[in-house]
Design a protein around this motif. Structure first.
Motif, PDB file in Angstrom:
ATOM      1  N   THR A  17       0.833  -1.208   0.000  1.00 47.80           N
ATOM      2  CA  THR A  17       0.000   0.000   0.000  1.00 47.80           C
ATOM      3  C   THR A  17       0.866   1.257   0.000  1.00 47.80           C
ATOM      4  O   THR A  17       0.584   2.225  -0.725  1.00 47.80           O
ATOM      5  CB  THR A  17      -0.915   0.007   1.230  1.00 47.80           C
ATOM      6  N   ALA A  18       1.927   1.254   0.801  1.00 52.53           N
ATOM      7  CA  ALA A  18       2.814   2.416   0.884  1.00 52.53           C
ATOM      8  C   ALA A  18       3.489   2.690  -0.453  1.00 52.53           C
ATOM      9  O   ALA A  18       3.581   3.849  -0.895  1.00 52.53           O
ATOM     10  CB  ALA A  18       3.865   2.190   1.972  1.00 52.53           C
ATOM     11  N   VAL A  19       3.975   1.640  -1.113  1.00 53.25           N
ATOM     12  CA  VAL A  19       4.620   1.817  -2.423  1.00 53.25           C
ATOM     13  C   VAL A  19       3.627   2.391  -3.425  1.00 53.25           C
ATOM     14  O   VAL A  19       3.947   3.296  -4.208  1.00 53.25           O
ATOM     15  CB  VAL A  19       5.187   0.481  -2.928  1.00 53.25           C
ATOM     16  N   LEU A  20       2.399   1.871  -3.414  1.00 53.23           N
ATOM     17  CA  LEU A  20       1.369   2.366  -4.328  1.00 53.23           C
ATOM     18  C   LEU A  20       1.096   3.850  -4.086  1.00 53.23           C
ATOM     19  O   LEU A  20       0.999   4.637  -5.044  1.00 53.23           O
ATOM     20  CB  LEU A  20       0.086   1.553  -4.152  1.00 53.23           C
ATOM     21  N   VAL A  21       0.985   4.246  -2.832  1.00 52.55           N
ATOM     22  CA  VAL A  21       0.733   5.650  -2.499  1.00 52.55           C
ATOM     23  C   VAL A  21       1.888   6.536  -2.968  1.00 52.55           C
ATOM     24  O   VAL A  21       1.672   7.605  -3.553  1.00 52.55           O
ATOM     25  CB  VAL A  21       0.517   5.814  -0.979  1.00 52.55           C
ATOM     26  N   ILE A  22       3.112   6.095  -2.727  1.00 50.60           N
ATOM     27  CA  ILE A  22       4.288   6.892  -3.114  1.00 50.60           C
ATOM     28  C   ILE A  22       4.404   7.023  -4.627  1.00 50.60           C
ATOM     29  O   ILE A  22       4.655   8.118  -5.164  1.00 50.60           O
ATOM     30  CB  ILE A  22       5.575   6.265  -2.534  1.00 50.60           C
ATOM     31  N   VAL A  23       4.205   5.926  -5.346  1.00 51.92           N
ATOM     32  CA  VAL A  23       4.285   5.965  -6.814  1.00 51.92           C
ATOM     33  C   VAL A  23       3.198   6.875  -7.382  1.00 51.92           C
ATOM     34  O   VAL A  23       3.450   7.662  -8.310  1.00 51.92           O
ATOM     35  CB  VAL A  23       4.175   4.543  -7.391  1.00 51.92           C
ATOM     36  N   LEU A  56       2.181  14.355  -9.263  1.00 54.07           N
ATOM     37  CA  LEU A  56       2.923  15.618  -9.225  1.00 54.07           C
ATOM     38  C   LEU A  56       3.992  15.703 -10.315  1.00 54.07           C
ATOM     39  O   LEU A  56       4.684  16.719 -10.417  1.00 54.07           O
ATOM     40  CB  LEU A  56       3.573  15.793  -7.849  1.00 54.07           C
ATOM     41  N   ASN A  57       4.093  14.617 -11.084  1.00 62.00           N
ATOM     42  CA  ASN A  57       5.048  14.567 -12.199  1.00 62.00           C
ATOM     43  C   ASN A  57       6.468  14.918 -11.738  1.00 62.00           C
ATOM     44  O   ASN A  57       7.171  15.714 -12.369  1.00 62.00           O
ATOM     45  CB  ASN A  57       4.605  15.523 -13.320  1.00 62.00           C
ATOM     46  N   LEU A  58       6.863  14.290 -10.644  1.00 62.41           N
ATOM     47  CA  LEU A  58       8.189  14.551 -10.088  1.00 62.41           C
ATOM     48  C   LEU A  58       9.232  13.672 -10.778  1.00 62.41           C
ATOM     49  O   LEU A  58       9.006  12.474 -11.007  1.00 62.41           O
ATOM     50  CB  LEU A  58       8.186  14.273  -8.582  1.00 62.41           C
TER      51      LEU A  58
END
Length: 258
Positions: free
Chosen positions: A99-105, A111-113
């Motif tokens: 879940t954390a990886v999905l949120v970060i990605v 934000l197109n970082l």
């Protein structure tokens, strides 16, 4: 009667207070350890796998990523220190990490970082087994120091009580320590089951548990009727945090005694 109620309430408050302090210390230590491990994993991936060049706003993003992981772990109750077996904790940690990886990605994409997703994914792959190993070590240390040990009194020194005692003995990470049994059968007084003494009858609860800081009561009497259960609750209420009833050998129902 009022003195007995006051005494029971005071003891209950003391047990809750001590348990809360222990769990607060463990939670703080585990949160700090998880954050430190994830931070170290991100740094290792950045330095040895991707590039030695520091990405823009790297420290700020590391803090954000660690925060996302801690929040996801919190939502999966990984800081509640439940009586989970190792594989249960592994499953929840994998779900929280995914879940954390999905949120970060999604955050990086929306934000197109310009930031390598590989660092996040590889850091997580390295983090999960390291975190689980560290948690296993912390759990063993906590159990050894008595931090996760809940003092449990079993009412019923029959077959069901014995099976529960065997289960606790086989799984020390359950965080339970059976301090004694109570049973109204006069033939079982001073009897020892699994090396644990029958401390007296049900009516001896107050005297038998003095100084033991009992936090939980297990009612191991499958044939107990409504009247007996009501009597047990009347005796133990406001003296322990939780009462659990085992209606048979395969099912465990928990209800609050307060």
């Amino acid at each position: 009667m009022k003195d007995k109620i006051a005494s029971g309430a005071d003891r209950f408050a003391l047990v809750v207070s001590l348990d809360s302090i222990k769990r607060l210390l463990l939670t703080a230590a585990q949160v700090t350890l998880d954050a430190a491990i994830y931070w170290a994993c991100l740094e290792l991936v950045r330095i040895f796998w991707v590039s030695a060049e520091v990405p823009p706003l790297w420290v700020e993003r590391e803090i954000f990523f660690c925060g996302v992981f801690l929040i996801c772990f919190c939502f999966r109750s990984l800081y509640a220190f439940r009586t989970w077996m190792f594989w249960d904790e592994t499953r929840e940690a994998l779900k929280a990490s995914a879940t954390a990886v999905l949120v970060i990605v999604m955050y990086l994409f929306v934000l197109n970082l310009q930031f390598s997703r590989l660092i996040v994914v590889a850091g997580t792959v390295l983090f999960v087994p390291t975190c689980l190993f560290a948690r296993y070590c912390v759990r063993r240390l906590a159990v050894g120091l008595g931090f996760l040990q809940t003092a449990v009194l079993v009412i019923g020194a029959g077959k069901t009580g014995g099976l529960y005692a065997q289960k606790v003995a086989r799984h020390p990470f359950m965080g339970c320590q059976i301090v004694g049994f109570l049973d109204d059968d006069p033939q079982k007084l001073n009897y020892r089951m699994m090396g644990i003494s029958v401390l007296g009858r049900l009516e001896d609860f107050e005297e038998a548990t003095r100084g033991l800081n009992v936090a939980e009561v297990i009612v191991a009497i499958p044939t107990a009727g409504r009247d007996l259960l009501a009597r047990i609750l009347n005796i133990v209420e406001m003296r322990v945090k939780r009462v659990s009833y085992i209606p048979d050998m395969y099912m465990l129902t928990t209800f609050s005694a307060t």
